[in-house]
Design an enzyme around this catalytic site. Structure first.
Site, PDB file in Angstrom:
ATOM      1  N   HIS A   1      11.156  24.821  16.658  1.00  0.00           N
ATOM      2  CA  HIS A   1      10.991  24.418  15.267  1.00  0.00           C
ATOM      3  C   HIS A   1      12.118  24.935  14.387  1.00  0.00           C
ATOM      4  O   HIS A   1      12.368  24.373  13.320  1.00  0.00           O
ATOM      5  CB  HIS A   1       9.630  24.874  14.750  1.00  0.00           C
ATOM      6  CG  HIS A   1       8.507  24.022  15.242  1.00  0.00           C
ATOM      7  ND1 HIS A   1       7.473  23.592  14.440  1.00  0.00           N
ATOM      8  CD2 HIS A   1       8.254  23.489  16.466  1.00  0.00           C
ATOM      9  CE1 HIS A   1       6.635  22.854  15.149  1.00  0.00           C
ATOM     10  NE2 HIS A   1       7.089  22.793  16.386  1.00  0.00           N
TER      11      HIS A   1
ATOM     12  N   HIS B   1       6.016  20.635  26.427  1.00  0.00           N
ATOM     13  CA  HIS B   1       4.563  20.707  26.577  1.00  0.00           C
ATOM     14  C   HIS B   1       4.130  21.105  27.977  1.00  0.00           C
ATOM     15  O   HIS B   1       2.946  21.033  28.305  1.00  0.00           O
ATOM     16  CB  HIS B   1       3.943  19.372  26.167  1.00  0.00           C
ATOM     17  CG  HIS B   1       4.054  19.105  24.705  1.00  0.00           C
ATOM     18  ND1 HIS B   1       3.789  17.873  24.138  1.00  0.00           N
ATOM     19  CD2 HIS B   1       4.426  19.921  23.666  1.00  0.00           C
ATOM     20  CE1 HIS B   1       3.978  17.944  22.829  1.00  0.00           C
ATOM     21  NE2 HIS B   1       4.359  19.172  22.518  1.00  0.00           N
TER      22      HIS B   1
END
Length: 724
Positions: free
Chosen positions: A99, A267
């Site tokens: 992020h 993920h």
């Protein structure tokens, strides 16, 4: 405070709000005023380390192996105030680094993890960054230990890379060298929305066509890094989401294969958190009370941590073993059918139908409890979109290829805004040169510079042609991601040679001459272009009565087509150049705002921008040879005439129907000159006028030449990272 008289507020010796808020600013009173703050940010006064601090020198004393050992130990050193899922902080640290780096966008090179900007608003309080304040606090003991030898920017990105390393993925590499900023960036436009996660419709001309998203934005909603995990505007539809994923990742410099690898690899580890009522979570860090000490999103759900954590609102892990690098993402995504369900926090997520008990991930606290894995709408797109599915199937058939592709994509994600690999620092910096690093071969610095100057002087090229070509070659530089610039001479390659702003017909004739001179002398074409521009400046200064030598550092190299990702250079095309008084077409923002944006990307201060514009006008370097702003009868001499005329009340200024202005003699009414908004803003804006008045003074002729040369050299050398 004791003894405080609640009715005595009028006696307070401080003007309420004047020192702590930005209410009723100049821009509030006059919203159409030109805001120069973008050129004033990151003033040296904000840096607590002082003007003599050199981070790259400090890095030479960093014990990298000891640091990496400490990072590995941190991953499994679970803290009771924010316990690690399954006893491993890997997923959290990956998300932190992702992020931080993932805010990068290709269009203007802004965003990204290269400056530690996530420490400040608004990024530290974005809805997509819930709980990452905790990740930074977990890293504080390491930052405290290594001090100024290790920037926050480097530490945050290293945390994600070391997380993958500790979970079994061999990283492609890592470079240190990111220097911290000390207050929020104000140069990055994150969107016009006034609320977090507002529907995407306002960012698109047509939401059904993701390519119509407003430039330079990349994320689909305010406060998100990429796309809404629940689907477009929170409505699940994997095929529709796939199109938005494709556009968003392309705007972040990723192709389809890199996008699929990052989605699956990201993920493969960690989990999403939504086990509770998201509406009960407290305010973000910037809005939290003093007692929170910079932490936000206080969570009253159960214990508020561990299995009761709420961040994205989606709840669950993607794989059976979320602390291991493996092929579990693909095994579950393609091994089961999936259906839509709601998380405990009310978010849409996909869950498998009839999954085997042993394929379920265990609870983060109690391994005797198992839960369904989950997929987001973007994850499902990797299965349902034909292109992404083909890539995913290729990865499934070759796990080593998947691991290598992901490692390279992760490296690109976390290093894209660092510029060329000559800026890399540390023992793990990869030796392989990648095309997205805009490679430039080493140039020759042993040729006879004076002999080349003599050849240039006899070439017949005009002074304005030499100056304009050097400027056009160098002006592409942007400090946001260290791309562009004169080094490499890419102005002679596609796509730059055909850009309208470079006057292709004129450019081709000039390059034909300079390329021949470079070949004869052994110099690079890049050096020859800059040297010719410098000679034009020296001649102009001499015409103004000053003998100056414009500093020149040989050693630039010449890039080739094979070294150039032409498509990625399209975003560097100038659509306006206030310095050469040119605008490709009319835009929603004013020409002067476009000039500020370009100046900031080039690393210029407000007074450097001012002196360059004033100088370029009298040098006769306007695009297409227009006369706008050429307030002089001595074109080609580096004089202060632009500023003298601009501040002289003998003239008046009158708009015309074509959007330009006439400069008239007040007494006779005769039209003397013409101008654009760019020219007149240096007289109308109070700050810029203050700079213009300095150069218009009778005693400023020499100062002007000196300042112009310094600013010119700064632009010419902006991409010479080898100069230190």
């Amino acid at each position: 405070m004791t003894g405080h008289d609640a009715n005595a507020t009028g006696k307070c010796p401080v003007m309420h709000g004047a020192m702590t808020t930005t209410e009723t600013t100049v821009m509030d009173w006059w919203p159409k005023a030109l805001n120069l703050d973008i050129l004033h940010q990151h003033d040296t006064k904000t840096n607590p380390l002082g003007p003599d601090f050199n981070y790259r020198e400090e890095l030479k004393t960093l014990d990298v192996e000891a640091l990496k050992d400490d990072m590995r130990a941190l991953m499994t050193d679970s803290q009771s105030w924010w316990p690690a899922d399954w006893g491993h902080y890997g997923g959290l640290m990956v998300r932190l680094a992702w992020h931080s780096a993932g805010s990068y966008r290709l269009a203007d090179g802004r965003g990204g993890g290269g400056a530690g900007n996530m420490r400040f608003a608004p990024l530290n309080s974005w809805p997509d960054n819930v709980s990452l304040d905790k990740a930074r606090r977990l890293l504080w003991p390491i930052k405290k230990k290594y001090g100024n030898k290790l920037s926050w920017a480097d530490l945050i990105i290293l945390a994600g890379t070391m997380a993958y390393d500790s979970m079994g993925l061999k990283p492609f590499g890592f470079s240190f060298g990111r220097e911290d900023i000390w207050h929020p960036e104000i140069d990055t436009y994150w969107g016009a929305e006034k609320e977090w996660l507002a529907d995407s419709d306002g960012r698109y001309d047509d939401l059904g066509n993701p390519a119509t998203m407003e430039n330079p934005l990349a994320a689909v909603q305010m406060g998100l890094i990429y796309v809404n995990p629940e689907g477009v505007n929170g409505q699940p539809d994997p095929l529709r989401t796939a199109q938005h994923v494709r556009e968003t990742f392309a705007r972040m410099a990723m192709d389809d294969e890199e996008t699929a690898a990052l989605t699956a690899g990201g993920h493969t580890v960690g989990k999403a958190h939504g086990n509770g009522d998201a509406s009960q979570v407290g305010p973000e860090p910037e809005a939290a009370g003093l007692e929170e000490q910079g932490l936000g999103w206080s969570n009253p759900n159960g214990k508020g941590v561990g299995r009761d954590t709420v961040s994205s609102g989606i709840e669950g892990a993607w794989t059976t073993h979320p602390t291991q690098w493996d092929m579990g993402f693909f095994k579950l995504l393609f091994g089961y059918e999936w259906e839509l369900k709601k998380s405990p926090a009310g978010a849409w997520q996909w869950e498998p139908i009839d999954i085997k008990e042993e394929d379920k991930p265990v609870d983060v606290e109690d391994p005797s409890i198992r839960y369904n894995p989950i997929m987001t709408d973007a994850d499902m797109a990797m299965k349902m979109d034909p292109t992404y599915r083909a890539i995913s199937e290729r990865f499934m058939a070759d796990p080593e290829y998947f691991a290598d592709t992901f490692a390279r994509a992760w490296f690109k994600l976390t290093h894209r805004d660092m510029g060329p690999n000559v800026r890399y620092v540390g023992p793990d910096a990869p030796a392989e040169t990648l095309i997205w690093q805009d490679p430039v071969p080493a140039g020759n610095s042993t040729y006879d510079v004076n002999a080349l100057k003599a050849r240039i002087a006899q070439s017949g090229l005009s002074q304005s042609d030499m100056i304009a070509t050097a400027w056009d070659s160098a002006r592409t530089y942007r400090g946001s991601d260290m791309r562009g610039g004169a080094n490499g001479a890419r102005i002679r390659l596609a796509p730059q040679k055909d850009w309208a702003g470079n006057e292709p017909h004129r450019l081709a004739k000039v390059l034909d001459v300079l390329e021949g001179l470079a070949a004869e002398s052994g110099a690079s074409i890049a050096d020859t272009i800059v040297l010719a521009g410098n000679m034009g400046i020296e001649a102009a200064a001499k015409a103004a009565g000053f003998d100056v030598a414009v500093p020149f550092a040989p050693g630039r190299g010449d890039a080739t087509d094979d070294m150039t990702d032409a498509a990625s250079f399209e975003v560097l095309e100038p659509l306006a150049d206030g310095f050469r008084n040119w605008l490709k077409q009319d835009y929603a923002v004013t020409p002067e705002e476009l000039m500020l944006d370009r100046a900031q990307l080039m690393g210029l201060t407000a007074h450097e921008m001012t002196v360059l514009v004033g100088g370029m006008r009298v040098l006769g370097t306007n695009h297409g040879g227009t006369a706008h702003g050429v307030f002089t009868n001595r074109v080609g001499a580096l004089t202060t005439d632009f500023f003298v005329a601009l501040t002289d009340m003998a003239y008046s200024w009158h708009p015309t129907q074509d959007g330009t202005y006439e400069i008239r003699d007040r007494m006779s009414g005769d039209v003397i000159w013409s101008a654009t908004r760019i020219d007149l803003v240096f007289g109308s804006n109070s700050i810029l006028r203050a700079y213009a008045e300095v150069y218009a003074q009778d005693d400023s002729a020499e100062r002007f030449v000196t300042d112009f040369v310094a600013a010119w050299v700064k632009v010419m050398n902006a991409d010479r990272f080898d100069l230190g």
